[in-house]
Scaffold this motif. Structure first.
Motif, PDB file in Angstrom:
ATOM      1  N   VAL A  96      57.307  58.222  64.060  1.00 55.69           N
ATOM      2  CA  VAL A  96      56.861  57.329  62.993  1.00 55.69           C
ATOM      3  C   VAL A  96      55.339  57.206  62.967  1.00 55.69           C
ATOM      4  CG1 VAL A  96      58.989  55.963  63.039  1.00 55.69           C
ATOM      5  CG2 VAL A  96      57.001  55.204  64.356  1.00 55.69           C
ATOM      6  N   GLY A  97      54.837  57.008  61.768  1.00 56.35           N
ATOM      7  CA  GLY A  97      53.434  56.642  61.591  1.00 56.35           C
ATOM      8  C   GLY A  97      53.415  55.196  61.162  1.00 56.35           C
ATOM      9  N   TYR A  98      52.505  54.406  61.714  1.00 53.42           N
ATOM     10  CA  TYR A  98      52.504  52.967  61.399  1.00 53.42           C
ATOM     11  C   TYR A  98      51.081  52.517  61.141  1.00 53.42           C
ATOM     12  CZ  TYR A  98      53.049  47.894  62.350  1.00 53.42           C
ATOM     13  OH  TYR A  98      53.036  46.520  62.288  1.00 53.42           O
ATOM     14  N   MET A  99      50.897  51.922  59.994  1.00 50.91           N
ATOM     15  CA  MET A  99      49.599  51.343  59.683  1.00 50.91           C
ATOM     16  C   MET A  99      49.794  49.831  59.541  1.00 50.91           C
ATOM     17  SD  MET A  99      47.072  52.633  56.706  1.00 50.91           S
ATOM     18  CE  MET A  99      46.153  51.393  55.853  1.00 50.91           C
ATOM     19  N   PRO A 100      49.399  49.069  60.568  1.00 54.95           N
ATOM     20  CA  PRO A 100      49.594  47.623  60.509  1.00 54.95           C
ATOM     21  C   PRO A 100      48.677  46.998  59.459  1.00 54.95           C
ATOM     22  CG  PRO A 100      48.853  48.350  62.692  1.00 54.95           C
ATOM     23  CD  PRO A 100      48.678  49.487  61.763  1.00 54.95           C
ATOM     24  N   GLY A 101      48.995  45.768  59.079  1.00 54.27           N
ATOM     25  CA  GLY A 101      48.191  45.074  58.077  1.00 54.27           C
ATOM     26  C   GLY A 101      46.782  44.815  58.563  1.00 54.27           C
ATOM     27  N   ARG A 102      46.666  44.521  59.843  1.00 51.67           N
ATOM     28  CA  ARG A 102      45.344  44.263  60.388  1.00 51.67           C
ATOM     29  C   ARG A 102      44.793  45.553  61.010  1.00 51.67           C
ATOM     30  NH1 ARG A 102      45.043  39.708  64.751  1.00 51.67           N
ATOM     31  NH2 ARG A 102      45.989  38.509  63.100  1.00 51.67           N
ATOM     32  N   PHE A 103      43.528  45.835  60.755  1.00 55.43           N
ATOM     33  CA  PHE A 103      42.908  47.066  61.273  1.00 55.43           C
ATOM     34  C   PHE A 103      43.015  47.083  62.786  1.00 55.43           C
ATOM     35  CE2 PHE A 103      39.144  49.544  62.661  1.00 55.43           C
ATOM     36  CZ  PHE A 103      39.460  50.745  62.053  1.00 55.43           C
ATOM     37  N   LYS A 144      37.758  52.192  56.536  1.00 52.80           N
ATOM     38  CA  LYS A 144      38.622  51.855  57.673  1.00 52.80           C
ATOM     39  C   LYS A 144      40.074  52.169  57.328  1.00 52.80           C
ATOM     40  CE  LYS A 144      36.164  48.137  60.006  1.00 52.80           C
ATOM     41  NZ  LYS A 144      35.863  46.711  59.926  1.00 52.80           N
ATOM     42  N   GLN A 145      40.442  51.780  56.124  1.00 52.17           N
ATOM     43  CA  GLN A 145      41.811  51.970  55.674  1.00 52.17           C
ATOM     44  C   GLN A 145      42.157  53.455  55.644  1.00 52.17           C
ATOM     45  OE1 GLN A 145      42.484  51.505  51.544  1.00 52.17           O
ATOM     46  NE2 GLN A 145      44.160  50.064  51.859  1.00 52.17           N
ATOM     47  N   ASP A 168      51.997  48.579  56.258  1.00 50.18           N
ATOM     48  CA  ASP A 168      52.125  47.130  56.071  1.00 50.18           C
ATOM     49  C   ASP A 168      50.953  46.611  55.241  1.00 50.18           C
ATOM     50  OD1 ASP A 168      53.017  44.567  56.209  1.00 50.18           O
ATOM     51  OD2 ASP A 168      52.727  44.313  58.364  1.00 50.18           O
ATOM     52  N   GLU A 169      51.246  46.255  54.013  1.00 47.62           N
ATOM     53  CA  GLU A 169      50.255  45.706  53.070  1.00 47.62           C
ATOM     54  C   GLU A 169      48.945  46.480  53.035  1.00 47.62           C
ATOM     55  OE1 GLU A 169      49.759  41.593  52.637  1.00 47.62           O
ATOM     56  OE2 GLU A 169      51.830  41.090  53.097  1.00 47.62           O
ATOM     57  N   PRO A 170      49.004  47.772  52.744  1.00 50.56           N
ATOM     58  CA  PRO A 170      47.756  48.553  52.719  1.00 50.56           C
ATOM     59  C   PRO A 170      46.814  48.163  51.583  1.00 50.56           C
ATOM     60  CG  PRO A 170      49.583  49.865  51.900  1.00 50.56           C
ATOM     61  CD  PRO A 170      50.173  48.593  52.432  1.00 50.56           C
ATOM     62  N   THR A 171      47.310  47.485  50.557  1.00 51.98           N
ATOM     63  CA  THR A 171      46.456  47.198  49.396  1.00 51.98           C
ATOM     64  C   THR A 171      46.100  45.718  49.247  1.00 51.98           C
ATOM     65  OG1 THR A 171      48.420  47.083  48.004  1.00 51.98           O
ATOM     66  CG2 THR A 171      47.263  49.174  48.057  1.00 51.98           C
ATOM     67  N   ARG A 193      43.205  50.204  44.625  1.00 55.06           N
ATOM     68  CA  ARG A 193      44.664  50.146  44.753  1.00 55.06           C
ATOM     69  C   ARG A 193      45.298  51.319  44.032  1.00 55.06           C
ATOM     70  NH1 ARG A 193      46.032  44.395  42.576  1.00 55.06           N
ATOM     71  NH2 ARG A 193      48.013  45.399  42.201  1.00 55.06           N
ATOM     72  N   GLN A 194      44.820  51.592  42.817  1.00 57.22           N
ATOM     73  CA  GLN A 194      45.359  52.735  42.062  1.00 57.22           C
ATOM     74  C   GLN A 194      45.175  54.025  42.847  1.00 57.22           C
ATOM     75  OE1 GLN A 194      43.706  53.098  38.142  1.00 57.22           O
ATOM     76  NE2 GLN A 194      44.780  51.303  37.357  1.00 57.22           N
ATOM     77  N   GLU A 195      43.974  54.189  43.421  1.00 56.79           N
ATOM     78  CA  GLU A 195      43.690  55.415  44.172  1.00 56.79           C
ATOM     79  C   GLU A 195      44.594  55.540  45.380  1.00 56.79           C
ATOM     80  OE1 GLU A 195      38.969  55.600  42.951  1.00 56.79           O
ATOM     81  OE2 GLU A 195      39.542  55.107  45.018  1.00 56.79           O
ATOM     82  N   PHE A 196      44.848  54.396  46.049  1.00 57.54           N
ATOM     83  CA  PHE A 196      45.699  54.432  47.236  1.00 57.54           C
ATOM     84  C   PHE A 196      47.119  54.853  46.879  1.00 57.54           C
ATOM     85  CE2 PHE A 196      48.113  52.879  50.864  1.00 57.54           C
ATOM     86  CZ  PHE A 196      47.292  53.256  51.906  1.00 57.54           C
ATOM     87  N   TRP A 197      47.629  54.358  45.758  1.00 51.95           N
ATOM     88  CA  TRP A 197      48.985  54.732  45.357  1.00 51.95           C
ATOM     89  C   TRP A 197      49.068  56.208  44.971  1.00 51.95           C
ATOM     90  CZ3 TRP A 197      53.603  52.471  46.038  1.00 51.95           C
ATOM     91  CH2 TRP A 197      53.574  51.156  46.510  1.00 51.95           C
ATOM     92  N   GLU A 198      47.988  56.757  44.433  1.00 47.35           N
ATOM     93  CA  GLU A 198      47.982  58.198  44.158  1.00 47.35           C
ATOM     94  C   GLU A 198      48.099  58.986  45.464  1.00 47.35           C
ATOM     95  OE1 GLU A 198      44.467  58.950  41.727  1.00 47.35           O
ATOM     96  OE2 GLU A 198      45.196  57.438  40.312  1.00 47.35           O
ATOM     97  N   LEU A 199      47.392  58.522  46.499  1.00 48.40           N
ATOM     98  CA  LEU A 199      47.488  59.160  47.819  1.00 48.40           C
ATOM     99  C   LEU A 199      48.930  59.135  48.333  1.00 48.40           C
ATOM    100  CD1 LEU A 199      44.485  57.809  49.966  1.00 48.40           C
ATOM    101  CD2 LEU A 199      44.853  60.138  49.178  1.00 48.40           C
ATOM    102  N   LEU A 200      49.587  57.977  48.157  1.00 49.17           N
ATOM    103  CA  LEU A 200      50.963  57.847  48.650  1.00 49.17           C
ATOM    104  C   LEU A 200      51.903  58.817  47.935  1.00 49.17           C
ATOM    105  CD1 LEU A 200      51.669  54.061  49.255  1.00 49.17           C
ATOM    106  CD2 LEU A 200      50.748  55.794  50.772  1.00 49.17           C
ATOM    107  N   ARG A 201      51.725  58.937  46.630  1.00 41.49           N
ATOM    108  CA  ARG A 201      52.555  59.870  45.857  1.00 41.49           C
ATOM    109  C   ARG A 201      52.396  61.294  46.389  1.00 41.49           C
ATOM    110  NH1 ARG A 201      57.156  58.759  43.640  1.00 41.49           N
ATOM    111  NH2 ARG A 201      57.072  56.821  42.477  1.00 41.49           N
TER     112      ARG A 201
END
Lengths: 307, 248
Positions: A83-90, A143-144, A162-165, A173-181
């Motif tokens: 698994v890869g995990y990105m917590p809400g807090r850096f 950082k994100q 966890d709450e990346p945006t 936010r739009q750019e981040f969702w493009e990355l996820l896609r």
């Protein structure tokens, strides 16, 4: 086909002072392989607790959970490799540079940045100019991106975000969702949480969560189809007064501000709209518009909260 | 400077070394107005807001907040403004009543005033039964509403709200905005930042900062018209995409 992520009757409670908080209250769902799945809900919904159980950082009081068919309690070592995990807090090392953080996480998983470079390329090129900078000195956005690169470095089969945006502006936010896609296209299952209801429509399926419970789980269009009433949007020259006048009318069931409009539902099934318009005109509203509108996920969330 | 302006800012600039965080911004906020202060992360909003609250000295430019000069009377500014953010909340290990006593005391209210204010607040928020509950035991939505009320305990002329509704559920978010409307209706000037673009629509006017400068400022409907957009989200995206500075 085996579910990529699965929860079965999960319960988790915490003691906070004298009170017991039910963080998760009988949560069950499955995420299919390659799906982009959203956990949508405000703070306190239980999103983070759920992530911590799936990533084997916390054990549920009751119930079972699997990731890639592996049990979170007995097979936690194997899960941690996958698994890869990105917590809400850096939570990277602030006093290591960008480069050092990446090579540290690569070493932990016995890999290198180069080995799965295709996966992180789009993200990494944006932070590469700062590779000699300490992570603590990066801007929030950078950082994100570094955290996401580190979470992907071992080519995980499931990515938990966890709450990346949260707290991020509309453009980023739009750019981040493009990355996820793009990541999804590479076959990674993604479970992402967000308090922004408008992001639900970017997921394949979502679970709407509130106070430890799943209010509904479906595709975004499946959720909006279930809205039980006809929804109207209204505007006039004085939106504050319009809100007060609508709320004071006994025919009105709910009335919430919604951007440029107020969203209204009526108690009766077939409310005749001319009489409402007439009432508002008599109260002095000018430039009045009332029309039928399609419910959004946020309308549905509020309806479910009120039930 | 107009008598009606609660905040009047002229060519306000803040530099950190060779980095210009806030680059000559000029605007007025009218008394009783709900003013939305928008911008991408890193555009300079927080720096500008810190200056207006008297917490950071400008490099150059002029500003008058609540009738006081930013350079000469920062302490008077602090007495006449309220501040609330998502992060700065109340003391979790004090009760509602104790938080009120603490903040009322800081602002120099008398015991009698604090008592009256607390009573009014508890009734208004329907929290009479919770007066002696530790704040940390309250749900987030209540904490935020309470935090807003406490930021107004000294009847400030202006209240600064920094992303007040982050992470709050959609119904509470709307209840929170009802409180903002009420405050503005009774004459308090509201200066608010948010990442929710639907909330930008609730403001009387908004400004949008890009790379330290104010790129657009008007009512939401006028901005939508000017940028040929369906709403503030589209206006914001059009403007913020132009940003060179990337930071969030």
């Amino acid at each position: 086909m085996e579910a990529s992520v699965r929860a079965q009757n999960i319960f988790k409670s915490f003691q906070s002072g004298k009170t017991k908080v039910e963080a998760l209250n009988d949560i069950s769902f499955e995420v299919e392989k390659g799906e982009l799945f959203g956990l949508i809900g405000p703070d306190g919904a239980g999103k983070t607790t759920l992530f911590r159980i799936f990533t084997t950082l916390m054990i549920a009081n009751k119930g079972n959970a699997w990731v890639d068919g592996l049990k979170v309690v007995s097979q936690y070592r194997e899960i941690r490799k996958r698994v890869g995990y990105m917590p809400g807090r850096f939570s990277l090392y602030q006093d290591l540079t960008v480069e050092e953080n990446l090579s540290f996480f690569a070493t932990l998983f016995d890999t290198t940045l180069e080995e799965n470079y295709d996966l992180v390329k789009d993200i990494y090129i944006q932070i590469e100019p700062f590779k000699k900078r300490r992570a603590g000195a990066l801007s929030g956005g950078m950082k994100q991106k570094l955290a996401l690169s580190c979470a992907l470095i071992h080519k995980p089969s499931v990515l938990f975000l966890d709450e990346p945006t949260t707290g991020v502006d509309a453009v980023s936010r739009q750019e981040f969702w493009e990355l996820l896609r793009n990541l999804q296209l590479q076959g990674i299952t993604i479970v992402v949480s967000t308090p922004y209801m408008d992001e639900a429509s970017l997921c394949d399926r979502v679970a709407l969560m509130q106070a430890g419970k799943i209010l509904d789980l479906d595709t975004p269009s499946g959720i909006t189809r279930k809205f039980s009433k006809t929804l109207w949007s209204a505007s006039s020259n004085d939106m504050y007064q319009l809100m007060n006048d609508l709320k004071a009318d006994e025919r009105v069931n709910t009335c919430y501000p919604f951007g440029q409009y107020h969203h209204i539902t009526f108690k009766g099934l077939n409310q005749e709209i001319q009489s409402i318009e007439k009432m508002l005109a008599e109260k002095g509203h000018v430039d009045l518009t009332i029309q039928k509108t399609e419910p959004t996920i946020e309308d549905c969330f509020m309806e479910l909260m009120n039930q | 400077m107009s008598m009606e302006a609660a905040i009047s800012v002229s060519d306000l600039t803040k530099r950190f070394g060779d980095f210009t965080a806030v680059d000559g911004i000029t605007f007025d906020v009218k008394k009783g107005e709900i003013f939305g202060f928008l911008g991408a992360n890193g555009a300079g909003k927080t720096t500008a807001m810190r200056m207006l609250c008297g917490l950071s000295l400008p490099t150059s430019g002029q500003a008058n907040v609540a009738g006081f000069d930013l350079y000469k009377e920062p302490e008077k500014i602090k007495k006449n403004i309220g501040y609330m953010s998502q992060k700065f909340s109340l003391y979790g290990d004090l009760t509602i009543r104790e938080n009120n006593r603490f903040y009322g005391g800081i602002y120099g209210l008398t015991d009698q005033q604090i008592k009256e204010k607390t009573q009014f607040m508890l009734e208004h928020l329907h929290l009479e039964d919770q007066a002696d509950t530790l704040v940390r035991a309250l749900p987030l939505g209540w904490k935020q509403k309470l935090s807003f009320s406490v930021s107004m305990i000294h009847d400030p002329k202006i209240v600064f709200l920094d992303e007040p509704t982050g992470g709050v559920d959609p119904i509470t978010r709307r209840e929170f905005w009802s409180m903002i409307y009420e405050a503005a209706h009774s004459g308090t000037t509201v200066f608010v930042t948010t990442h929710y673009m639907d909330e930008a629509e609730y403001c009387d006017r908004v400004s949008i900062m890009v790379d330290g400068k104010i790129e657009a400022m008007d009512s939401p409907s006028a901005l939508s018209k000017q940028y040929n957009a369906k709403g503030m989200e589209e206006v914001f995206v059009q403007l913020a995409r132009k940003a060179i500075r990337s930071d969030n």
